[in-house]
Design an enzyme around this catalytic site. Structure first.
Site, PDB file in Angstrom:
ATOM      1  NE  ARG A 151      -8.301   7.327   4.491  1.00 28.85           N
ATOM      2  CZ  ARG A 151      -9.052   6.916   5.060  1.00 28.85           C
ATOM      3  NH1 ARG A 151     -10.160   7.398   5.408  1.00 28.85           N
ATOM      4  NH2 ARG A 151      -8.768   5.903   6.106  1.00 28.85           N
ATOM      5  CG  HIS A 196      -8.182   3.933   1.329  1.00 25.68           C
ATOM      6  ND1 HIS A 196      -8.396   3.785   2.536  1.00 25.68           N
ATOM      7  CD2 HIS A 196      -9.538   4.236   0.836  1.00 25.68           C
ATOM      8  CE1 HIS A 196      -9.732   3.974   2.839  1.00 25.68           C
ATOM      9  NE2 HIS A 196     -10.323   4.339   1.750  1.00 25.68           N
ATOM     10  CG  HIS A 227       1.207   6.278   4.884  1.00 23.56           C
ATOM     11  ND1 HIS A 227      -0.011   7.006   4.808  1.00 23.56           N
ATOM     12  CD2 HIS A 227       1.090   5.600   5.953  1.00 23.56           C
ATOM     13  CE1 HIS A 227      -0.632   6.627   5.984  1.00 23.56           C
ATOM     14  NE2 HIS A 227      -0.136   5.793   6.443  1.00 23.56           N
ATOM     15  CG  HIS A 278      -5.842  -1.726   9.492  1.00 22.81           C
ATOM     16  ND1 HIS A 278      -5.431  -1.071  10.563  1.00 22.81           N
ATOM     17  CD2 HIS A 278      -6.643  -0.884   8.531  1.00 22.81           C
ATOM     18  CE1 HIS A 278      -5.666   0.112  10.220  1.00 22.81           C
ATOM     19  NE2 HIS A 278      -6.362   0.529   9.167  1.00 22.81           N
ATOM     20  CD  GLU A 292      -7.256  -6.152   3.085  1.00 21.93           C
ATOM     21  OE1 GLU A 292      -7.598  -5.745   1.894  1.00 21.93           O
ATOM     22  OE2 GLU A 292      -6.336  -5.526   3.834  1.00 21.93           O
ATOM     23  CD  GLU A 341      -6.932  -0.372   0.893  1.00 21.88           C
ATOM     24  OE1 GLU A 341      -7.034   0.566   1.871  1.00 21.88           O
ATOM     25  OE2 GLU A 341      -6.445  -1.541   1.457  1.00 21.88           O
ATOM     26  NE  ARG A 390      -7.338  11.412   5.545  1.00 19.63           N
ATOM     27  CZ  ARG A 390      -7.634  10.709   6.622  1.00 19.63           C
ATOM     28  NH1 ARG A 390      -7.155   9.971   7.013  1.00 19.63           N
ATOM     29  NH2 ARG A 390      -9.034  10.554   6.841  1.00 19.63           N
ATOM     30  CG  ASN A 402      -1.927   1.094   1.297  1.00 24.04           C
ATOM     31  OD1 ASN A 402      -1.530   2.222   1.158  1.00 24.04           O
ATOM     32  ND2 ASN A 402      -2.975   0.917   1.675  1.00 24.04           N
ATOM     33  CB  THR A 452      -9.793   1.626   7.311  1.00 29.04           C
ATOM     34  OG1 THR A 452      -9.442   2.259   5.904  1.00 29.04           O
ATOM     35  CG2 THR A 452     -11.126   0.980   6.999  1.00 29.04           C
TER      36      THR A 452
HETATM   37  N1  PXP Z   1      -6.110  -3.118   4.404  1.00 27.61           N
HETATM   38  C1  PXP Z   1      -7.121  -2.142   4.319  1.00 27.61           C
HETATM   39  C2  PXP Z   1      -8.651  -2.482   3.801  1.00 27.61           C
HETATM   40  C3  PXP Z   1      -6.848  -0.608   4.892  1.00 27.61           C
HETATM   41  O1  PXP Z   1      -7.786   0.356   4.648  1.00 27.61           O
HETATM   42  C4  PXP Z   1      -5.353  -0.553   5.104  1.00 27.61           C
HETATM   43  C5  PXP Z   1      -5.126   0.939   5.406  1.00 27.61           C
HETATM   44  O2  PXP Z   1      -5.275   1.830   4.312  1.00 27.61           O
HETATM   45  C6  PXP Z   1      -4.545  -1.630   5.066  1.00 27.61           C
HETATM   46  C7  PXP Z   1      -4.958  -2.851   4.553  1.00 27.61           C
HETATM   47  C8  PXP Z   1      -2.997  -1.202   5.298  1.00 27.61           C
HETATM   48  O3  PXP Z   1      -2.831  -1.100   6.648  1.00 27.61           O
HETATM   49  P1  PXP Z   1      -1.422  -0.520   7.333  1.00 27.61           P
HETATM   50  O4  PXP Z   1      -1.210   0.775   6.570  1.00 27.61           O
HETATM   51  O5  PXP Z   1      -1.872  -0.284   8.608  1.00 27.61           O
HETATM   52  O6  PXP Z   1      -0.364  -1.528   6.924  1.00 27.61           O
END
Ligand code: PXP
Length: 240
Positions: free
Chosen positions: A46, A44, A11, A194, A154, A71, A50, A8, A102
């Site tokens: 949003r 993701h 960031h 997550h 997931e 996402e 952001r 992901n 989330t």
């Molecule tokens: N899975 C989902 C559905 C999420 O919303 C997120 C955060 O955007 C993640 C995984 C990844 O989480 P983390 O950034 O804590 O690794």
């Protein structure tokens, strides 16, 4: 065969947006993650934009060589974006205005949520997009995801990741494992994510039922010290 890694890169866009400039570019980060062994790129989009912008999705939909997993909330606005860009997969997630991240899985016991998710899943599949649902590791939620017609669940690992005592960690691990087993039995492809990082991911791999991990924050954090390629490569070793 080991589990797959979805990286992901939200960031990376968070850092870019903090300055309102064009770098660092999540598209470049996605390519570096793929070169280092990522099996999927996850972003993701949003409602408040952001981090990831629509242009990022357009660019990623052209550049990602593995799979693009987007996402999003199951709103009309987001569904229109998904149906226009047709990523490989859409993961439906809840979104509360102002949340830091989330906060949980979609609650499919709630009838309006279940109905909007079911129609989003049908529309995604009609467009050839794999539909995933982010859900808490709870037997009722797993059953509802299977009934929704989605191909992928997931499992939300936040409670596991946040557990502090050894007893709580084992309890939450057990919940994820048993949800993974029910989901796999119901024919779902099982992913998890997550709050996962280098110290907590390995126990989740042992049951052999989780086929994909989506990880963001800890990888981008580690990339500050080691570089993104090394951060991704080390995580890939752990999960496979
Ligand atoms: N899975 C989902 C559905 C999420 O919303 C997120 C955060 O955007 C993640 C995984 C990844 O989480 P983390 O950034 O804590 O690794």
């Amino acid at each position: 065969m080991g589990a797959e890694l979805g990286v992901n890169v939200d960031h990376v866009a968070t850092v870019r947006q903090a300055r309102g400039v064009t770098y660092p570019d999540p598209v470049r980060a996605a390519a570096a993650a793929e070169d280092a062994g990522a099996d999927q790129i996850t972003v993701h989009i949003r409602m408040d934009r952001r981090h990831i912008q629509e242009q990022d999705l357009i660019d990623l939909s052209h550049s990602v060589r593995t799979r693009l997993n987007v996402e999003m909330a199951a709103t009309d606005e987001m569904m229109a974006i998904a149906l226009r860009l047709r990523p490989h997969q859409v993961t439906l997630v809840p979104e509360r205005e102002g949340e830091v991240t989330t906060e949980g899985g979609l609650d499919l016991r709630d009838t309006p949520t279940r109905d909007s998710v079911a129609s989003a899943v049908a529309a995604l599949q009609e467009a050839g997009i794999r539909a995933a649902i982010f859900a808490d590791p709870d037997p009722d939620q797993v059953e509802a995801v299977a009934a929704s017609g989605a191909q992928v669940i997931e499992l939300n690992t936040a409670a596991y990741a946040e557990a502090e005592s050894e007893e709580a960690v084992l309890r939450e691990l057990g919940r994820v494992e048993s949800a993974a087993a029910s989901a796999a039995n119901a024919g779902l492809y099982v992913a998890a994510g997550h709050g996962l990082h280098y110290q907590n991911v390995e126990p989740l791999t042992r049951c052999g039922l989780i086929r994909e991990f989506n990880i963001g924050h800890s990888l981008v954090a580690q990339a500050i010290f080691d570089g993104l390629s090394t951060a991704v490569r080390n995580m890939k070793v752990l999960i496979s």
